[in-house]
Design an enzyme around this catalytic site. Structure first.
Site, PDB file in Angstrom:
ATOM      1  N   CYS A  83      75.854  92.151 -64.293  1.00 62.00           N
ATOM      2  CA  CYS A  83      76.109  92.373 -62.863  1.00 62.00           C
ATOM      3  C   CYS A  83      77.237  93.375 -62.635  1.00 62.00           C
ATOM      4  O   CYS A  83      77.355  93.944 -61.552  1.00 62.00           O
ATOM      5  CB  CYS A  83      76.454  91.045 -62.184  1.00 62.00           C
ATOM      6  SG  CYS A  83      75.164  89.815 -62.383  1.00 62.00           S
ATOM      7  N   HIS A 110      80.159  92.307 -55.622  1.00 62.14           N
ATOM      8  CA  HIS A 110      78.849  91.927 -56.168  1.00 62.14           C
ATOM      9  C   HIS A 110      78.312  90.772 -55.332  1.00 62.14           C
ATOM     10  O   HIS A 110      79.034  89.811 -55.050  1.00 62.14           O
ATOM     11  CB  HIS A 110      79.034  91.505 -57.633  1.00 62.14           C
ATOM     12  CG  HIS A 110      77.856  90.817 -58.209  1.00 62.14           C
ATOM     13  ND1 HIS A 110      76.564  91.276 -58.008  1.00 62.14           N
ATOM     14  CD2 HIS A 110      77.748  89.693 -58.971  1.00 62.14           C
ATOM     15  CE1 HIS A 110      75.724  90.460 -58.623  1.00 62.14           C
ATOM     16  NE2 HIS A 110      76.400  89.492 -59.205  1.00 62.14           N
ATOM     17  N   ASN A 130      70.693  87.753 -55.292  1.00 61.22           N
ATOM     18  CA  ASN A 130      71.608  88.357 -56.262  1.00 61.22           C
ATOM     19  C   ASN A 130      70.791  89.297 -57.152  1.00 61.22           C
ATOM     20  O   ASN A 130      70.005  88.840 -57.970  1.00 61.22           O
ATOM     21  CB  ASN A 130      72.272  87.231 -57.074  1.00 61.22           C
ATOM     22  CG  ASN A 130      73.179  87.743 -58.184  1.00 61.22           C
ATOM     23  OD1 ASN A 130      73.050  88.864 -58.650  1.00 61.22           O
ATOM     24  ND2 ASN A 130      74.101  86.898 -58.617  1.00 61.22           N
TER      25      ASN A 130
END
Ligand SMILES: CC(C)(COP(=O)(O)OP(=O)(O)OC[C@H]1O[C@@H](n2cnc3c(N)ncnc32)[C@H](O)[C@@H]1OP(=O)(O)O)[C@@H](O)C(=O)NCCC(=O)NCCS
Length: 333
Positions: A122, A258, A289
């Site tokens: 990520c 994020h 996500n």
């Protein structure tokens, strides 16, 4: 000994254009809940997610990246022939080699640029921006394309309660190039390898192939541990990125973390004591996500919605498996 000639680039680099691609299939919580004995209410409360998008068969890591890159190039006013480096952050390009970057560069019609993938989960996109910033300023690339892309639906177990409702698909891209004024602040990055196993593939490929019933090595996550780590440690990293760039929270216009979980975003915003004037990315609500894609997708959304305007100062931070993290302050193009 003969001294080697070296090169250097312009003093400053900046993000010149941003693009995103959102897959066509909208997947509401109601489609996820039965397989994990959950509810729309629980998912929204614990993560903020209402819907996410999953790629269809023809929305590949390469095709989504090409679409996001074309939008970023157009926004930057840069011809693809001017791009001399393509950096792709992803963990879901399921072809071990060659890199997705080479295929994307070719599909875009680029002129034989350097092209490679990076694996920082990520945190990958913010790693890519840091690399591109340094490359432009060192003279090893004039224009670099940085892409964050994932098809996490391929590697997420739809019956796993801890991950099935979180992960999703999409792509985001930026063009980084020379600038007359500072456009990208110093990166604060690192990795906490002690927690290497907090988010990972369930098995490596040799174990998969040795098994009697080979299965996709889906992602597993120690959700609670990751949540605590992200909520407490990442605010400190974000603060360091502000300090290194010489920016106070009062000078900040946008916070684009994020898109892991809205509660993590809230905890970081509280720790950083962000004033109400700072606009905070909430793309997770209908994008889920998307790992390496989440920061550029959220940035593009804020630009489209008028929440991030040209010249705004934005704090980016991304974190995930590894546990790897990277943060920097950028000026919105
Ligand atoms: C995944 C996450 C939302 C789970 O929330 P949580 O509050 O930590 O959940 P817990 O695992 O402690 O479980 C709490 C309760 O919810 C239940 N639960 C767990 N998953 C559930 C689900 N999908 N649906 C419904 N209930 C669930 C548990 O059984 C437990 O019930 P109990 O209190 O009766 O025992 C949270 O840990 C998280 O967001 N972690 C970080 C995720 C992240 O950011 N990952 C990406 C980093 S890149």
């Amino acid at each position: 000994m003969t001294g080697l000639r070296t090169e250097s680039g312009p003093s400053y680099a900046a993000v010149l254009g941003v693009g995103a691609y959102r897959p066509s299939r909208l997947v509401p919580n109601s489609e996820i809940v039965d397989a994990i004995d959950s509810s729309d209410e629980w998912i929204q409360q614990r993560s903020g997610i209402r819907t996410r998008r999953f790629a269809t068969d023809d929305e590949t890591v390469v095709s989504m990246s090409v679409a996001a890159s074309q939008q970023a190039l157009e926004a930057a006013g840069i011809d693809v022939q001017q791009v001399d480096c393509v950096i792709v952050a992803t963990v879901s390009h399921l072809m071990q080699t060659p890199s997705a970057a080479t295929a994307i560069a070719h599909e875009l019609g680029a002129d034989q640029p350097a092209a490679f993938d990076i694996s920082a989960a990520c945190a990958g996109f913010c790693h890519g921006v840091a690399l591109a910033n340094d490359m432009v300023r060192a003279g090893s690339a004039r224009y670099a394309l940085v892409i964050g892309v994932e098809r996490l639906s391929d590697i997420t177990d739809p019956t796993d309660r801890g991950t099935a409702f979180i992960f999703a698909d999409g792509a985001g891209a930026v063009v980084v190039g020379p600038s007359e004024t500072p456009g990208i602040g110093p990166v604060v990055w690192g990795s906490d390898g002690e927690h290497y196993d907090h988010i990972r593939s369930r098995q490596d490929w040799r174990d998969v192939l040795a098994s009697d019933e080979p299965q996709m090595p889906h992602l597993t996550m120690k959700g609670n541990e990751v949540f605590r780590w992200a909520s407490f440690s990442m605010a400190k990293v974000a603060q360091q990125a502000l300090d290194r760039a010489g920016v106070t929270v009062d000078q900040l216009d946008c916070f684009i973390p994020h898109q892991a979980n809205n509660r993590i975003t809230d905890a970081m915003a509280r720790s950083l004591r962000l004033p109400d004037s700072v606009r905070i990315a909430r793309d997770i609500v209908d994008a889920g996500n998307t790992s390496a894609a989440s920061v550029p997708m959220a940035l593009r959304r804020m630009i489209d919605d008028g929440d991030a305007r040209s010249g705004d100062v934005a704090l980016l931070i991304a974190f995930g498996a590894g546990l790897a993290y990277a943060a920097q302050v950028v000026v919105v193009p």
